[in-house]
Write a protein that holds these residues in place. Sequence first.
Motif, mmCIF file in Angstrom:
data_model
loop_
_atom_site.group_PDB
_atom_site.id
_atom_site.type_symbol
_atom_site.label_atom_id
_atom_site.label_comp_id
_atom_site.label_asym_id
_atom_site.label_seq_id
_atom_site.Cartn_x
_atom_site.Cartn_y
_atom_site.Cartn_z
ATOM 1 N N LEU A 198 0.864 -1.183 0.000
ATOM 2 C CA LEU A 198 0.000 0.000 0.000
ATOM 3 C C LEU A 198 0.894 1.224 0.000
ATOM 4 N N GLU A 199 0.541 2.240 -0.800
ATOM 5 C CA GLU A 199 1.380 3.416 -0.834
ATOM 6 C C GLU A 199 1.311 4.158 0.500
ATOM 7 N N ASN A 200 2.429 4.734 0.925
ATOM 8 C CA ASN A 200 2.480 5.431 2.208
ATOM 9 C C ASN A 200 1.739 6.749 2.168
ATOM 10 N N ALA B 112 -7.905 13.167 -3.536
ATOM 11 C CA ALA B 112 -7.986 12.249 -2.389
ATOM 12 C C ALA B 112 -9.284 11.468 -2.408
ATOM 13 N N GLU B 113 -9.275 10.286 -1.772
ATOM 14 C CA GLU B 113 -10.506 9.520 -1.582
ATOM 15 C C GLU B 113 -10.336 8.649 -0.342
ATOM 16 N N GLU B 114 -11.451 8.046 0.095
ATOM 17 C CA GLU B 114 -11.383 7.167 1.259
ATOM 18 C C GLU B 114 -10.990 5.777 0.795
ATOM 19 N N ARG B 115 -10.102 5.142 1.555
ATOM 20 C CA ARG B 115 -9.666 3.804 1.167
ATOM 21 C C ARG B 115 -10.749 2.794 1.517
ATOM 22 N N ASP B 116 -10.933 1.831 0.664
ATOM 23 C CA ASP B 116 -11.898 0.767 0.921
ATOM 24 C C ASP B 116 -11.487 -0.001 2.178
ATOM 25 N N PRO B 117 -12.326 -0.044 3.242
ATOM 26 C CA PRO B 117 -11.922 -0.662 4.514
ATOM 27 C C PRO B 117 -11.529 -2.131 4.354
ATOM 28 N N LYS B 118 -12.078 -2.833 3.368
ATOM 29 C CA LYS B 118 -11.764 -4.249 3.208
ATOM 30 C C LYS B 118 -10.334 -4.463 2.730
ATOM 31 N N GLU B 119 -9.810 -3.470 2.001
ATOM 32 C CA GLU B 119 -8.437 -3.609 1.497
ATOM 33 C C GLU B 119 -7.437 -2.939 2.423
ATOM 34 N N ASN B 120 -7.817 -2.611 3.628
ATOM 35 C CA ASN B 120 -6.962 -1.801 4.492
ATOM 36 C C ASN B 120 -6.655 -2.533 5.790
ATOM 37 N N PRO B 121 -5.563 -3.305 5.859
ATOM 38 C CA PRO B 121 -5.258 -4.041 7.088
ATOM 39 C C PRO B 121 -4.743 -3.153 8.221
ATOM 40 N N GLY C 64 -5.879 -0.130 9.133
ATOM 41 C CA GLY C 64 -6.935 0.615 9.796
ATOM 42 C C GLY C 64 -6.793 2.114 9.654
ATOM 43 N N VAL C 65 -6.860 2.815 10.784
ATOM 44 C CA VAL C 65 -7.020 4.262 10.760
ATOM 45 C C VAL C 65 -5.799 4.979 10.185
ATOM 46 N N ALA C 66 -4.626 4.333 10.270
ATOM 47 C CA ALA C 66 -3.414 5.000 9.788
ATOM 48 C C ALA C 66 -3.475 5.306 8.293
ATOM 49 N N LYS C 67 -4.239 4.515 7.543
ATOM 50 C CA LYS C 67 -4.253 4.734 6.097
ATOM 51 C C LYS C 67 -5.667 4.761 5.548
ATOM 52 N N GLU C 68 -6.577 5.432 6.235
ATOM 53 C CA GLU C 68 -7.939 5.393 5.714
ATOM 54 C C GLU C 68 -8.166 6.410 4.603
ATOM 55 N N LYS C 69 -7.246 7.335 4.398
ATOM 56 C CA LYS C 69 -7.335 8.247 3.265
ATOM 57 C C LYS C 69 -6.235 7.888 2.268
ATOM 58 N N ARG C 70 -6.547 7.933 0.997
ATOM 59 C CA ARG C 70 -5.539 7.562 0.011
ATOM 60 C C ARG C 70 -5.656 8.483 -1.220
ATOM 61 N N PRO C 71 -4.572 8.612 -1.989
ATOM 62 C CA PRO C 71 -4.683 9.410 -3.213
ATOM 63 C C PRO C 71 -5.377 8.611 -4.303
ATOM 64 N N LYS C 72 -6.447 9.175 -4.832
ATOM 65 C CA LYS C 72 -7.135 8.524 -5.955
ATOM 66 C C LYS C 72 -6.274 8.709 -7.207
ATOM 67 N N ALA C 73 -5.761 9.933 -7.326
ATOM 68 C CA ALA C 73 -4.830 10.211 -8.427
ATOM 69 C C ALA C 73 -3.678 11.012 -7.865
#
Lengths: 335, 171
Positions: free
Chosen positions: B75-77, B97-106, B108-117
């Motif tokens: 997962l990208e930092n 930015a977008e919200e990370r899909d919780p199912k693909e996020n082991p 948890g809260v540390a990476k719940e936001k991710r860059p969409k582009a």
Amino acid sequence: MVTEMMVLLAKVVFIFALCIGAVPFCVWFERRGSAWMQGRLGPNRLGPFGLFQLVADMIKFFFKESFIPQNSHKFLYLLAPAIALVPPMAAIASIPFCSEIHLVNLNVGVLLILAFTGLEIYPIILSGWASNNKYSMLGALRASSQLISYEISMSMALLSMLLVYGTFDLTEIIRYQQEHHWGVLLNPLAALIFWVATYAETNRLPFDLAEGDSEIVAGYHLEYGAMKFAIFFMSEYVAMIMVSAFLVTLFFGGYALLPGMSWVVSASGKAFLLPVFELFSFFLKVAFFMFLFVWVRWSLPRFRFDQLMHLGWNILFPLSLANLLLMGAVAYFLR
Amino acid sequence: MSTGNIKTTNVSRPYTWKERLYLLTIPKGFLVTLRYFIRGFFLRKSNTISYPEERRNYSERFRGMHFISLDENKLENCTACYLCQTVCPAKCITITAEERDPKENPVGVAKEKRPKAFDIDALRCCFCGMCEEACPKDAIKMSRNYELAVHTREMAMYDLKHLSREVKNRG
């Protein structure tokens, strides 16, 4: 009659092959030598030590478009490269390579060479004028004034040596040097003046005003491309070989054996080795002066044109004249 | 302004007779070139390199093309905080930015936001390294890759997929 013609033809072919064969090595050494002196590598890809690079360059020159500028004088434009190789090659033919190989054996060999070095200016002036280009014209003018200025001090230095040798025959000159001393020891000043003048004669750095790249692009051969340019390029190198050989003959004993070689020849007791070693020592001497051409080119910056004329007329000319008078007096009183 | 009373002094050093003679000073130049000639001809040393075959080893701190570092789950930092986009003086970074899909996020809260582009226009970038300085997650970094030649302008627009490829040079 037929055999005479065959011998003549063989001589022509020999000189032609020698000059055309030697030029690529000179160009190769110019390029790689300059690279070494500047901490670069130079052309090292094609063949051993990059020697075949010149074959590739020649092939390129052959197959490039032969282009004639629209407003040039067509006949003179084409005549200039056609005669460019003739004077230096003709002059080389009259220089003895060893005691056995002397293609044109004249008793006025020195005058013949001087005449042909004088003719070297014609292709330059023709090409500069016929190209109908300001830069070419400027280059040709510079080359001609430079050649005339330095030819005088060159001839004066030469004359002072002729007073010592007392002959125009190149073989006799070499024999004199074998019996006495090399010319450079008899008259080092004349050797120096002659050596400096050869650089101006061949339009080499530090006197390459005729092609001053930063001011007049390429000088007299600016409008030439493909094989026509290559011929100018080759004639420059053949002229360098010619003046080196002439300088060696006049001041450095020509084919006279280098110190130590005569001992090898006499120890082996084989007479046929003598011309071989003579040829070898002549080759070594000429090669040294060719190396000097490259060495000087990549060491010294170019002169300004007024500095060039100052050096030629105000320094070398009086110096060579005084030297001539001195040598005349010496030759008169010691003989 | 009157020029009548101004006295000018020539401060240039006069040539010594050795320099005027010229013949005594040129051997010095000859010796320099001869030394380099011997160095090149006999010792086979040169200051240049045959580039595509040999490459210079640049410093560890060299600022080349950017990349986005990944964690052990690939997962990208980057958490799409926009700090690099804000600090960039050349405005070459564009993040969505977008919200990370919780199912693909082991994690948890540390990476719940991710860059969409995450787009970088390499032609605008001035390689100042301020994005790298600003990043709180050490996500955007600069590699030692300096071979950035491309055929078209579009090829110099790098997206998230390209930026988050694994780069070994600098981690």
